[in-house]
Design an enzyme around this catalytic site. Structure first.
Site, PDB file in Angstrom:
ATOM      1  N   ALA A  62       0.856  -1.178   0.000  1.00  0.00           N
ATOM      2  CA  ALA A  62       0.000   0.000   0.000  1.00  0.00           C
ATOM      3  C   ALA A  62       0.897   1.234   0.000  1.00  0.00           C
ATOM      4  O   ALA A  62       2.082   1.146   0.334  1.00  0.00           O
ATOM      5  CB  ALA A  62      -0.871  -0.010   1.247  1.00  0.00           C
ATOM      6  N   GLU A 124       3.771  -5.770   7.021  1.00  0.00           N
ATOM      7  CA  GLU A 124       2.946  -4.730   7.653  1.00  0.00           C
ATOM      8  C   GLU A 124       3.201  -4.616   9.148  1.00  0.00           C
ATOM      9  O   GLU A 124       3.105  -3.531   9.728  1.00  0.00           O
ATOM     10  CB  GLU A 124       1.462  -5.012   7.410  1.00  0.00           C
TER      11      GLU A 124
HETATM   12  C1  3H9 Z   1       0.397  -2.452   3.237  1.00  0.00           C
HETATM   13  O1  3H9 Z   1       0.689  -2.913   2.174  1.00  0.00           O
HETATM   14  C2  3H9 Z   1      -0.991  -2.558   3.807  1.00  0.00           C
HETATM   15  C3  3H9 Z   1      -1.824  -3.524   3.044  1.00  0.00           C
HETATM   16  O2  3H9 Z   1      -1.957  -4.708   3.776  1.00  0.00           O
HETATM   17  C4  3H9 Z   1      -3.168  -2.976   2.638  1.00  0.00           C
HETATM   18  C5  3H9 Z   1      -4.034  -2.532   3.740  1.00  0.00           C
HETATM   19  C6  3H9 Z   1      -5.437  -2.150   3.402  1.00  0.00           C
HETATM   20  N1  3H9 Z   1       4.613   3.499   0.174  1.00  0.00           N
HETATM   21  O3  3H9 Z   1      13.307   1.745   1.006  1.00  0.00           O
HETATM   22  P1  3H9 Z   1      13.785   2.514  -0.164  1.00  0.00           P
HETATM   23  C7  3H9 Z   1       9.453   4.918  -0.736  1.00  0.00           C
HETATM   24  S1  3H9 Z   1       1.527  -1.606   4.163  1.00  0.00           S
HETATM   25  C8  3H9 Z   1       5.107   4.718  -0.098  1.00  0.00           C
HETATM   26  O4  3H9 Z   1      14.800   3.556   0.045  1.00  0.00           O
HETATM   27  P2  3H9 Z   1      14.942   0.124  -1.280  1.00  0.00           P
HETATM   28  C9  3H9 Z   1      10.505   5.217   0.320  1.00  0.00           C
HETATM   29  O5  3H9 Z   1       9.998   6.065   1.315  1.00  0.00           O
HETATM   30  C10 3H9 Z   1       2.986  -1.576   3.156  1.00  0.00           C
HETATM   31  N2  3H9 Z   1       6.423   4.952  -0.303  1.00  0.00           N
HETATM   32  O6  3H9 Z   1      14.260   1.562  -1.358  1.00  0.00           O
HETATM   33  C11 3H9 Z   1      11.594   5.847  -0.512  1.00  0.00           C
HETATM   34  O7  3H9 Z   1      11.210   7.189  -0.764  1.00  0.00           O
HETATM   35  P3  3H9 Z   1      12.342   8.342  -0.890  1.00  0.00           P
HETATM   36  C12 3H9 Z   1       3.676  -2.877   3.118  1.00  0.00           C
HETATM   37  C13 3H9 Z   1       7.241   3.901  -0.210  1.00  0.00           C
HETATM   38  O8  3H9 Z   1      15.211  -0.267  -2.663  1.00  0.00           O
HETATM   39  C14 3H9 Z   1      11.508   5.081  -1.829  1.00  0.00           C
HETATM   40  O9  3H9 Z   1      10.208   4.499  -1.858  1.00  0.00           O
HETATM   41  N3  3H9 Z   1       4.921  -2.748   2.403  1.00  0.00           N
HETATM   42  C15 3H9 Z   1       6.792   2.617   0.079  1.00  0.00           C
HETATM   43  O10 3H9 Z   1      16.017   0.115  -0.276  1.00  0.00           O
HETATM   44  C16 3H9 Z   1      12.537   3.987  -1.951  1.00  0.00           C
HETATM   45  O11 3H9 Z   1      12.473   3.153  -0.798  1.00  0.00           O
HETATM   46  C17 3H9 Z   1       6.070  -2.413   3.014  1.00  0.00           C
HETATM   47  O12 3H9 Z   1       6.129  -2.273   4.207  1.00  0.00           O
HETATM   48  C18 3H9 Z   1       5.406   2.424   0.270  1.00  0.00           C
HETATM   49  N4  3H9 Z   1       4.900   1.210   0.534  1.00  0.00           N
HETATM   50  O13 3H9 Z   1      13.794  -0.821  -0.685  1.00  0.00           O
HETATM   51  C19 3H9 Z   1       7.262  -2.260   2.132  1.00  0.00           C
HETATM   52  N5  3H9 Z   1       7.859   1.776   0.118  1.00  0.00           N
HETATM   53  O14 3H9 Z   1      13.177   7.942  -2.068  1.00  0.00           O
HETATM   54  C20 3H9 Z   1       7.972  -0.972   2.462  1.00  0.00           C
HETATM   55  C21 3H9 Z   1       8.929   2.520  -0.162  1.00  0.00           C
HETATM   56  O15 3H9 Z   1      11.541   9.586  -1.064  1.00  0.00           O
HETATM   57  N6  3H9 Z   1       9.099  -0.703   1.569  1.00  0.00           N
HETATM   58  N7  3H9 Z   1       8.575   3.807  -0.358  1.00  0.00           N
HETATM   59  O16 3H9 Z   1      13.097   8.282   0.405  1.00  0.00           O
HETATM   60  C22 3H9 Z   1      10.259  -1.367   1.667  1.00  0.00           C
HETATM   61  O17 3H9 Z   1      10.441  -2.275   2.444  1.00  0.00           O
HETATM   62  C23 3H9 Z   1      11.374  -0.908   0.773  1.00  0.00           C
HETATM   63  O18 3H9 Z   1      11.088   0.399   0.370  1.00  0.00           O
HETATM   64  C24 3H9 Z   1      11.603  -1.772  -0.498  1.00  0.00           C
HETATM   65  C25 3H9 Z   1      12.649  -1.082  -1.409  1.00  0.00           C
HETATM   66  C26 3H9 Z   1      12.118  -3.156  -0.076  1.00  0.00           C
HETATM   67  C27 3H9 Z   1      10.322  -1.927  -1.277  1.00  0.00           C
END
Ligand code: 3H9
Length: 696
Positions: A62, A124
């Protein structure tokens, strides 16, 4: 149609493509786009539909930036139900990371294929949430209750081969061409009859589950994630998948998701998620800075810190040259490193071959000349300015001109160290936290002459060794220890004014910290601070009006240096190190107050908590004002990753915002009036309190 999702037809196959950089999050326009595209795909003459993403990853979840704001339609269920109810097979083609809502989307497809380097997961829980788009109901139907509890309450990433073996993925396809692999898979499915495998229909509820697994999971969550609400709700949802039909399980999931979503814990954990990413950004850093390639590093000193630092590099395949003064120190240090790896291997987290591989990456030496070809050197010798300066003088001579020289210090002036070299722009501080191979935090200390190139390279190295780096400026103790100094001082004053050790620690532990200040002091060892104070000639050298408490010194004079000597503020059972109150020390404290003419008083819980927390916050405000930290959220990251503050509190500055800065400031002023020697209200705190502002 939404610009972030497109629909095209490739022969007899429809392709829905998401393009929402940076991580293809399920923002409201993506949800709408998915719905529109799948509706279009269902209506045309294709035989199957592939869901694939542009850029570096499949949908990573999300859009976290939408949480805590008024919901924007459509809800996740609209596109996800539409996909699941398609009249022809839908195949998710996964690369990068299919996380959270991303994996939940894939679970609504009839099949999932991935490249071997992909990862899937439901993280999450780390955001104080649970998978709220059906993940808690679909995953257990696919892989069973135990595996689902592990994945959902643990929140880890699962690599594609493991996910394939577990049944989350139906096939692995060649790394090179995901789309072609997915198309071939789709044709195979269609020619075999085109079955629509809906995860929700695997069974009415997950059956044959021993209810004890939930009790065990709960007990484990309470022990290892004390105070966190989300893991328990995650477990409850998987339990619902085993006791309720699908639709009722979904309703339970929605209800528990909303509870977590509306709770301060999840706001705090999301704050830390973004804070961690912001921390690596340096406000004045130009975009085009060169990042040097660090292929090999040197570490000076094979003691506890040096050995731990070397392990960080070996763990990610970067060779290390480890230098010591004497063979026996080198042997001892390498012995400790090996023992650490072997302990990990015993727990099944490393193979014997991996232990050897990592040990093989560490080359011991007694000769400075062996550092001539390394790209970065981290000095981790004894915390003494003269010793460090001597080492840096030598390093400057042997290291190649492009080599970065870093000092692992927790207090010393990086600029003074840099000045003994002919390359002050290539000198930087790297304050690792102990144990350095475990603790995720790295304070990166930017000296007055540190170049952007050195800073950017150190930040890249920090990411490579999987640490969370926070850039800080030079001052005594930098951010973390400078703040903790004020906090520990209050813990002492509370003792002399009327508290016993457990009364100082309890409110902080109850708030959620891993331990209170005196237990922490006992764990860290009381002798280090004592020797530093002796070195400064304290208490004789105190300036007029300064406040000083000698209780810590008196305890050290008894040869009690904390847990390692079996006693400090508390006594520790030699068999299991369990902590107990110690009447001898309690008497020492009471006698000390009497000796100093301090009338002991009853200090109620709230004052203890306020004095300790507000000492941190007030110093944090000074640090921000002086520009030692770039932003309040950096301080929060330091405290969560370096000082045992649970992410669900969001760190001290987030906590202060939540309390209200007007309230914090008012109490700080009251404390300052009573005790002007130890409280100096920060002007920034005053300004924000008066303007109704916040730190974050
Ligand atoms: C969910 O899914 C709820 C559901 O069950 C539905 C409910 C109804 N959203 O980490 P990075 C941004 S909850 C918005 O440096 P990497 C991050 O802030 C979600 N933005 O890259 C950064 O921005 P900036 C469950 C996001 O390659 C940029 O992307 N999912 C999101 O080291 C790059 O990120 C998670 O918890 C997001 N979801 O790692 C996954 N994710 O460049 C969360 C990232 O401005 N994300 N951004 O600083 C991660 O674990 C890592 O970002 C990922 C990439 C592994 C994907």
């Amino acid at each position: 149609m939404s610009q972030s999702v497109s629909y095209t037809v490739d022969g007899d196959i429809g392709i829905v493509r998401v393009n929402n950089p940076p991580v293809n999050a399920l923002s409201h326009h993506v949800r709408q786009g998915l719905y529109d595209c799948f509706m279009a795909a269902d209506a045309d003459a294709t035989v199957a539909t592939i869901l694939i993403c542009d850029g570096r990853t499949f949908i990573a979840g999300a859009d976290i930036t939408e949480f805590g704001k008024p919901p924007k339609p459509p809800h996740f269920s609209l596109p996800l139900n539409a996909m699941e109810d398609m009249s022809k097979p839908v195949i998710a083609a996964i690369h990068g990371t299919a996380l959270g809502g991303g994996l939940e989307t894939a679970l609504c497809c009839h099949y999932r294929v991935a490249v071997p380097s992909a990862k899937v997961g439901l993280p999450e829980v780390h955001l104080g949430l649970l998978p709220g788009a059906g993940g808690t109901q679909r995953l257990p139907r696919l892989i069973g209750a135990q595996a689902a509890v592990d994945a959902i309450a643990g929140g880890g990433h699962i690599d594609a081969p493991t996910a394939h073996a577990a049944g989350v993925l139906d096939a692995l396809v060649d790394e090179g061409d995901l789309l072609e692999g997915a198309k071939a898979f789709a044709r195979k499915i269609v020619s075999a009859g085109g079955a629509l495998n809906k995860v929700r229909d695997i069974n009415e509820k997950v059956t044959g589950v021993d209810p004890a697994i939930f009790e065990t999971a709960r007990a484990n969550a309470i022990k290892t994630r004390r105070g966190f609400k989300a893991p328990l709700s995650c477990i409850a949802c998987v339990e619902a998948a085993c006791t309720l039909p699908f639709d009722e399980g979904m309703a339970r999931e929605r209800e528990l998701f909303q509870e977590l979503h509306d709770d301060l814990q999840s706001a705090a954990q999301q704050h830390i998620f973004f804070a961690e990413r912001a921390a690596s950004k340096v406000n004045d850093m130009p975009k085009d800075v060169t990042v040097l390639d660090i292929k090999r590093v040197g570490v000076i000193g094979a003691g506890t810190m040096g050995g731990g630092i070397a392990m960080n590099f070996a763990n990610v395949g970067i060779p290390v040259t480890l230098l010591e003064m004497k063979q026996e120190f080198l042997d001892k240090g390498l012995g400790v490193v090996r023992a650490n790896y072997e302990r990990t291997a015993k727990k099944g987290r490393l193979s014997a071959a991996q232990v050897e591989e990592r040990m093989g990456l560490i080359t011991p030496t007694l000769d400075y000349a062996d550092l001539a070809d390394v790209d970065m050197i981290i000095e981790a010798v004894y915390e003494n300015m003269d010793v460090k300066k001597e080492v840096f003088g030598k390093l400057d001579e042997v290291a190649k001109p492009s080599c970065i020289l870093a000092t692992n210090t927790s207090t010393l002036d990086v600029d003074e160290i840099a000045r003994v070299t002919k390359r002050p722009e290539m000198v930087i501080g790297t304050h690792f936290f102990s144990p350095a191979n475990v603790m995720k935090l790295l304070e990166i200390v930017r000296g007055e002459q540190t170049s952007f190139e050195t800073l950017a390279t150190t930040l890249a190295v920090t990411k490579a060794i999987k640490k969370v780096g926070v850039v800080v400026g030079v001052c005594d103790g930098f951010v973390g220890n400078r703040m903790i100094h004020q906090y520990l001082a209050q813990s002492q004053y509370l003792l002399e004014e009327g508290c016993l050790p457990h009364e100082v620690d309890a409110p902080i532990y109850d708030l959620g910290f891993a331990m209170g200040p005196l237990t922490m002091s006992d764990l860290a060892g009381l002798d280090v601070g004592w020797r530093i104070r002796q070195g400064k000639g304290l208490p004789e050298s105190l300036a007029e009006g300064d406040r000083y408490c000698e209780i810590g010194d008196r305890i050290c004079e008894k040869g009690r240096f904390g847990q390692k000597t079996g006693g400090g503020y508390y006594k520790y059972d030699p068999s299991d190190r369990s902590r107990q109150r110690d009447p001898e020390i309690e008497q020492l404290i009471i006698d000390y107050s009497r000796e100093k003419g301090i009338e002991r008083r009853e200090i109620e819980g709230n004052e203890v908590l306020e004095r300790l927390m507000y000492a941190l916050i007030n110093e944090g405000a000074w640090i921000l004002e002086e520009g030692i930290a770039q932003r309040a959220s950096d301080i929060d990251v330091i405290y969560v990753y370096g000082y045992g503050v649970p992410a669900y509190l969001g760190g001290p500055m987030f906590y202060a915002d939540h309390i209200g800065l007007d309230k914090v400031y008012q109490r700080v002023c009251e404390f300052a009036e009573r005790d002007p020697a130890s409280w100096k209200p920060a002007p920034l705190l005053k300004k924000l309190a008066e303007s109704g502002g916040t730190f974050n």
